[in-house]
Scaffold this motif. Sequence first.
Motif, PDB file in Angstrom:
ATOM      1  N   MET A 137       8.586  15.516   3.030  1.00 36.18           N
ATOM      2  CA  MET A 137       8.197  16.929   3.026  1.00 36.18           C
ATOM      3  C   MET A 137       8.605  17.594   1.720  1.00 36.18           C
ATOM      4  SD  MET A 137       8.907  18.009   6.912  1.00 36.18           S
ATOM      5  CE  MET A 137       8.852  19.789   6.850  1.00 36.18           C
ATOM      6  N   ASN A 138       9.801  17.247   1.265  1.00 38.49           N
ATOM      7  CA  ASN A 138      10.230  17.761  -0.043  1.00 38.49           C
ATOM      8  C   ASN A 138       9.232  17.381  -1.121  1.00 38.49           C
ATOM      9  OD1 ASN A 138      12.460  18.727   1.206  1.00 38.49           O
ATOM     10  ND2 ASN A 138      13.870  17.160   0.425  1.00 38.49           N
ATOM     11  N   PHE A 139       8.886  16.097  -1.088  1.00 42.71           N
ATOM     12  CA  PHE A 139       7.956  15.543  -2.070  1.00 42.71           C
ATOM     13  C   PHE A 139       6.633  16.331  -2.041  1.00 42.71           C
ATOM     14  CE2 PHE A 139       5.193  11.850  -3.387  1.00 42.71           C
ATOM     15  CZ  PHE A 139       5.743  11.711  -4.639  1.00 42.71           C
ATOM     16  N   ASP A 140       6.167  16.483  -0.829  1.00 44.16           N
ATOM     17  CA  ASP A 140       4.914  17.206  -0.608  1.00 44.16           C
ATOM     18  C   ASP A 140       5.007  18.623  -1.178  1.00 44.16           C
ATOM     19  OD1 ASP A 140       2.346  17.155   0.631  1.00 44.16           O
ATOM     20  OD2 ASP A 140       3.136  18.575   2.107  1.00 44.16           O
ATOM     21  N   ASN A 141       6.110  19.303  -0.861  1.00 43.57           N
ATOM     22  CA  ASN A 141       6.280  20.662  -1.334  1.00 43.57           C
ATOM     23  C   ASN A 141       6.421  20.739  -2.850  1.00 43.57           C
ATOM     24  OD1 ASN A 141       6.021  22.180   0.986  1.00 43.57           O
ATOM     25  ND2 ASN A 141       8.060  21.581   1.663  1.00 43.57           N
ATOM     26  N   MET A 142       7.092  19.732  -3.393  1.00 42.45           N
ATOM     27  CA  MET A 142       7.237  19.687  -4.853  1.00 42.45           C
ATOM     28  C   MET A 142       5.874  19.586  -5.507  1.00 42.45           C
ATOM     29  SD  MET A 142      10.452  17.287  -5.646  1.00 42.45           S
ATOM     30  CE  MET A 142      11.983  17.559  -4.818  1.00 42.45           C
ATOM     31  N   ILE A 143       5.012  18.740  -4.920  1.00 36.78           N
ATOM     32  CA  ILE A 143       3.661  18.617  -5.478  1.00 36.78           C
ATOM     33  C   ILE A 143       2.949  19.954  -5.388  1.00 36.78           C
ATOM     34  CG2 ILE A 143       1.427  17.508  -5.166  1.00 36.78           C
ATOM     35  CD1 ILE A 143       3.029  15.069  -4.099  1.00 36.78           C
ATOM     36  N   LYS A 144       3.119  20.586  -4.241  1.00 40.45           N
ATOM     37  CA  LYS A 144       2.509  21.914  -4.091  1.00 40.45           C
ATOM     38  C   LYS A 144       3.026  22.860  -5.167  1.00 40.45           C
ATOM     39  CE  LYS A 144       1.610  22.096   0.831  1.00 40.45           C
ATOM     40  NZ  LYS A 144       2.380  22.359   2.036  1.00 40.45           N
TER      41      LYS A 144
ATOM     42  N   LEU B  50      13.482   7.995  -5.105  1.00 43.86           N
ATOM     43  CA  LEU B  50      14.238   8.176  -3.862  1.00 43.86           C
ATOM     44  C   LEU B  50      13.434   7.654  -2.662  1.00 43.86           C
ATOM     45  CD1 LEU B  50      16.987   9.636  -3.488  1.00 43.86           C
ATOM     46  CD2 LEU B  50      15.694  11.558  -2.576  1.00 43.86           C
ATOM     47  N   LEU B  51      12.158   7.997  -2.690  1.00 48.99           N
ATOM     48  CA  LEU B  51      11.288   7.568  -1.588  1.00 48.99           C
ATOM     49  C   LEU B  51      11.187   6.046  -1.520  1.00 48.99           C
ATOM     50  CD1 LEU B  51       8.209   9.956  -1.486  1.00 48.99           C
ATOM     51  CD2 LEU B  51       9.737   9.396   0.382  1.00 48.99           C
ATOM     52  N   ILE B  52      11.000   5.463  -2.701  1.00 51.21           N
ATOM     53  CA  ILE B  52      10.847   3.999  -2.733  1.00 51.21           C
ATOM     54  C   ILE B  52      12.140   3.337  -2.278  1.00 51.21           C
ATOM     55  CG2 ILE B  52      10.579   2.044  -4.289  1.00 51.21           C
ATOM     56  CD1 ILE B  52       8.459   3.671  -5.746  1.00 51.21           C
ATOM     57  N   ASN B  53      13.227   3.924  -2.747  1.00 56.92           N
ATOM     58  CA  ASN B  53      14.535   3.429  -2.325  1.00 56.92           C
ATOM     59  C   ASN B  53      14.675   3.539  -0.808  1.00 56.92           C
ATOM     60  OD1 ASN B  53      17.006   2.361  -2.768  1.00 56.92           O
ATOM     61  ND2 ASN B  53      18.005   4.354  -3.049  1.00 56.92           N
ATOM     62  N   GLY B  54      14.242   4.689  -0.312  1.00 54.98           N
ATOM     63  CA  GLY B  54      14.294   4.920   1.125  1.00 54.98           C
ATOM     64  C   GLY B  54      13.441   3.924   1.889  1.00 54.98           C
ATOM     65  N   GLU B  55      12.291   3.619   1.313  1.00 54.40           N
ATOM     66  CA  GLU B  55      11.419   2.601   1.928  1.00 54.40           C
ATOM     67  C   GLU B  55      12.177   1.300   2.116  1.00 54.40           C
ATOM     68  OE1 GLU B  55       7.645   2.446   2.578  1.00 54.40           O
ATOM     69  OE2 GLU B  55       8.589   4.329   3.108  1.00 54.40           O
ATOM     70  N   LEU B  56      12.820   0.898   1.016  1.00 61.05           N
ATOM     71  CA  LEU B  56      13.566  -0.366   1.051  1.00 61.05           C
ATOM     72  C   LEU B  56      14.631  -0.330   2.133  1.00 61.05           C
ATOM     73  CD1 LEU B  56      13.986  -1.222  -2.701  1.00 61.05           C
ATOM     74  CD2 LEU B  56      12.924  -2.638  -0.970  1.00 61.05           C
ATOM     75  N   LYS B  57      15.295   0.832   2.212  1.00 66.15           N
ATOM     76  CA  LYS B  57      16.400   0.947   3.141  1.00 66.15           C
ATOM     77  C   LYS B  57      15.888   0.992   4.582  1.00 66.15           C
ATOM     78  CE  LYS B  57      20.146   4.093   3.290  1.00 66.15           C
ATOM     79  NZ  LYS B  57      20.653   5.295   2.626  1.00 66.15           N
TER      80      LYS B  57
ATOM     81  N   ILE C 245       9.717  15.364  -9.264  1.00 68.25           N
ATOM     82  CA  ILE C 245       8.815  14.502  -8.477  1.00 68.25           C
ATOM     83  C   ILE C 245       9.065  13.034  -8.800  1.00 68.25           C
ATOM     84  CG2 ILE C 245       6.398  13.810  -8.187  1.00 68.25           C
ATOM     85  CD1 ILE C 245       5.679  16.764  -8.306  1.00 68.25           C
ATOM     86  N   SER C 246       9.203  12.717 -10.088  1.00 67.90           N
ATOM     87  CA  SER C 246       9.458  11.307 -10.428  1.00 67.90           C
ATOM     88  C   SER C 246      10.771  10.839  -9.800  1.00 67.90           C
ATOM     89  CB  SER C 246       9.508  11.061 -11.934  1.00 67.90           C
ATOM     90  OG  SER C 246       9.003  12.114 -12.641  1.00 67.90           O
ATOM     91  N   GLU C 247      11.770  11.741  -9.836  1.00 71.04           N
ATOM     92  CA  GLU C 247      13.050  11.351  -9.221  1.00 71.04           C
ATOM     93  C   GLU C 247      12.882  11.110  -7.727  1.00 71.04           C
ATOM     94  OE1 GLU C 247      16.225  14.124 -10.064  1.00 71.04           O
ATOM     95  OE2 GLU C 247      15.783  13.934 -12.206  1.00 71.04           O
ATOM     96  N   THR C 248      12.156  12.026  -7.102  1.00 65.17           N
ATOM     97  CA  THR C 248      11.967  11.880  -5.656  1.00 65.17           C
ATOM     98  C   THR C 248      11.149  10.629  -5.330  1.00 65.17           C
ATOM     99  OG1 THR C 248      11.902  14.282  -5.634  1.00 65.17           O
ATOM    100  CG2 THR C 248      11.365  13.165  -3.590  1.00 65.17           C
TER     101      THR C 248
ATOM    102  N   GLN D 294       0.824  -1.205   0.000  1.00 68.56           N
ATOM    103  CA  GLN D 294       0.000   0.000   0.000  1.00 68.56           C
ATOM    104  C   GLN D 294       0.859   1.255   0.000  1.00 68.56           C
ATOM    105  OE1 GLN D 294      -2.682  -0.470   3.212  1.00 68.56           O
ATOM    106  NE2 GLN D 294      -4.086  -1.726   1.990  1.00 68.56           N
ATOM    107  N   ARG D 295       1.945   1.183   0.789  1.00 70.83           N
ATOM    108  CA  ARG D 295       2.841   2.346   0.824  1.00 70.83           C
ATOM    109  C   ARG D 295       3.411   2.609  -0.565  1.00 70.83           C
ATOM    110  NH1 ARG D 295       4.885   3.647   6.116  1.00 70.83           N
ATOM    111  NH2 ARG D 295       6.776   4.471   5.211  1.00 70.83           N
ATOM    112  N   TYR D 296       3.928   1.536  -1.157  1.00 70.84           N
ATOM    113  CA  TYR D 296       4.510   1.696  -2.494  1.00 70.84           C
ATOM    114  C   TYR D 296       3.472   2.243  -3.467  1.00 70.84           C
ATOM    115  CZ  TYR D 296       8.723  -0.814  -1.187  1.00 70.84           C
ATOM    116  OH  TYR D 296       9.886  -1.175  -0.612  1.00 70.84           O
ATOM    117  N   MET D 297       2.267   1.659  -3.350  1.00 73.28           N
ATOM    118  CA  MET D 297       1.233   2.058  -4.308  1.00 73.28           C
ATOM    119  C   MET D 297       0.850   3.521  -4.122  1.00 73.28           C
ATOM    120  SD  MET D 297      -0.955  -1.368  -4.468  1.00 73.28           S
ATOM    121  CE  MET D 297      -2.489  -0.690  -5.021  1.00 73.28           C
ATOM    122  N   LEU D 298       0.824   3.946  -2.881  1.00 69.25           N
ATOM    123  CA  LEU D 298       0.474   5.337  -2.606  1.00 69.25           C
ATOM    124  C   LEU D 298       1.497   6.281  -3.234  1.00 69.25           C
ATOM    125  CD1 LEU D 298      -1.585   7.043  -1.166  1.00 69.25           C
ATOM    126  CD2 LEU D 298      -0.196   6.941   0.883  1.00 69.25           C
ATOM    127  N   ILE D 299       2.753   5.956  -3.034  1.00 64.41           N
ATOM    128  CA  ILE D 299       3.817   6.800  -3.607  1.00 64.41           C
ATOM    129  C   ILE D 299       3.697   6.814  -5.124  1.00 64.41           C
ATOM    130  CG2 ILE D 299       6.313   7.030  -3.897  1.00 64.41           C
ATOM    131  CD1 ILE D 299       6.573   5.703  -1.098  1.00 64.41           C
TER     132      ILE D 299
END
Lengths: 323, 479
Positions: free
Chosen positions: B103-110, B151-158, B145-148, B42-47
């Motif tokens: 937060m970066n991601f969120d702001n980028m979307i904004k 990054l997020l998914i990678n971070g999830e894994l880590k 955003i796509s790059e981030t 679900q987390r992955y899918m949300l991202i």
Amino acid sequence: MKKKTRIMFALLSIGGVATLLMTSYFTFRVVSVHPNISYYSKQNEKDIYRIMFISADSGSPFWNQVKEGVQKVANENKVAIEFQETFQSDIFGYLKNIEKAIASRVDGIIVQGKEDPEFIDIVNKALKKGIPVITVFTDAPDSLRKTYVGPNHFQEGKIIGEHIASQLKGEGKIGIVFGRPPVSYLSLRRQGVEYALAQYPNIKILEVSSNQYVNNDSLKETTELLNEYPDCRALLGLTEEATSGIVQVIKGRSSLQNHSIYSFDQNPEISAFIEKGVVSATIGQFPEEIGSKSTTLMLRWLAGIDYPLEQNYYTKVRLISKR
Amino acid sequence: MKTIRNKIIFLFAVIWIMISLVWCLMIYSNQKTLQNYNEILQRYMLIKETSQLCQDSINSLNLYIINSDEEPQNEYLLLSKKLEKMQEKLNRLKNQNNFITLMNFDNMIKSQLESMELAYLFFQKNNDTKASFHFNEAVKISTFISETTLLLINGELKTDEHFYREIIQQSKHSVMLGFFTLASISITIFLSFFKFSNDITRPIVTLTHAAREISSGNFEQSIDIQTKDEINFLASAFNQMRVNIKNLIGEIQIKAKVERELQEHKLLLKESELKNLQSQINPHFLFNTLNILAKKAYLENAKETSNLIISVSDLLRYNIKSMGISTTIQNEIKGLEHYLIIQQVRFEERVQFTIQVDGDCHFFKLPSLTLQPFVENAIIHAIEPFAEGGNIAIRIQKRGLHIFIEIADNGPGIPFDTVQSILKGFPENEYKGQSTGIGIYNVIRRLRLFYGENDIIEIKSIANQGTCIILRLPIQKGG
């Protein structure tokens, strides 16, 4: 027959007990372990400042020390710091990182300055969006950066220049190798050297007729210089790359003992050269100080304590020579 | 009660409980793992969804700017609304490691939303230059955003690496648990069946063995079964039966013995009755004759002879009359006195008789002709052979629950062997009395039968000093 049965029975019982123990052990392992995805417990993270630190020289010891200084201050003040690093050649990625930081609406950007018009544009864009930018180590004075934190490159040049003058005892030739296109901080260093040596009319500064070498090839530059002035016995590398080029070329041509080499900056290679006596002296900075100072200033600016900031905050430099 | 049925039910219940417990455990751990996996997905899918929405919204905006159509415009508006909503959901993904990136991601979307909005508005106002500037800005941010996202998914894994490893470890443990449970259940079932079948068969084997013993006539072996089930009941019933049979057989044997003794007694009676019959005619004639003789002697002034003849007559009468019936000590002593008078005449001064009877013994009942054979015996062995004669003392007294009758003489005594044979009773060696024709053995047998006790006679004999025969007759039986 009877005895055999009894032994069988006993063995089976022992086996049964053992397997039961193992079963309960694994039951415990299965039931007791609750792997959970970690969640962030603190809810007020909006108050935390996010500062983006962008450098264009990933993996260099100098910048790692700068980062340490930054991290220290960040930890002390509970500030979220992010490091974005690209390799020296990747100007595009470097600029993109700044753009990203702007898009992410970070609270502040600390960046190694460039005199690229694009860089200046981006810094100005950040300022327009209300994000303060502080340049470190190298400056971009034309941009709207809040301040510059780092060594005074002119001062560096002056110090090494005076040192060289005293070593040459007032007369001789000093060859300067850029090793890089002459960007502003290198020019500042050169100017510093020139300023110091101006008092010594018998010392002549030698340079490759510059514009010819706008690439990064210090080897070629040194070779050219030595070809042009074979009697040049003292050489100054304005960057680390220039110094290592000088050492390699001299090693190839003649004996190192006949030459004295001077350098700027400090990395493990140059430290080793100093230790061996290959390089006579270099100018060292205090990268941690740069990191901590810039972060502190950024925080003070964000908190509205220092407003406005001074144009430049120079950090200490020192002359390193073999004792 | 631990019946066999209960045992079977218990065994199956245990197995059932174990299996269902393990099943629950497996299901539980599987469910947990599945839940975890769902959460991760679900987390992955949300991202991914968020990133996709950014992409889609910018595409639709692009379409709108190119075509200025109603459809992409609506789609753009819808997608940007969705994106705004999605932003709130993103907050859920926050953890210690990714919250800055998030937060970066969120702001980028904004930022993207803002730029798109601006582009949209400028386009509607037909300011194409500014619209395209902001659109380009939005596109740029969209790539960030796509790059981030990566990054997020990678971070999830880590971040959740530990978590993934734990899940993997746990599933390994589950497999091990399965194996060990199978093994332990198998062993448990095997052992309990082994024990169970043993519990049932062992008592049956014992019982079979016991039955064989009993059928071969050995009733001594007791059946010992410790279980608490039906077999135990069976065994105790069987045991009871064995004891009963044993007792019955014992009783039958005792009865047979009693029967035999009764038979003997009857035979003795028959014998004496026969003798009685033999002398039935003679006695009347004899008594009459003796009476005539007594009168004659009296008339002839031979008083002594007359008395003697009367004594003989009385003795005869007593002997014949009382044969086979019980009498009292008083009557017995009277009969014995007639006999002694005759013997007194015969031996004159050579024999001394003393009879001493305690007052309370007179009416004690005893078989008739008990004393006379012993006295006769004493006379024959202790008086007759010796010229100097001897003494015979008869003493009857009551001591405790017994009447003691002592017949003592001062003769030569009876040899030990003879005493033993008298006590054990060997009728063939018996000396039969002259007057009654009844032997000592006969008397002893009669006494034993009469009183129902064996220990009734004692013979004390010392060589050349005398013999004392003591009869010990129990009061309650005889009297």
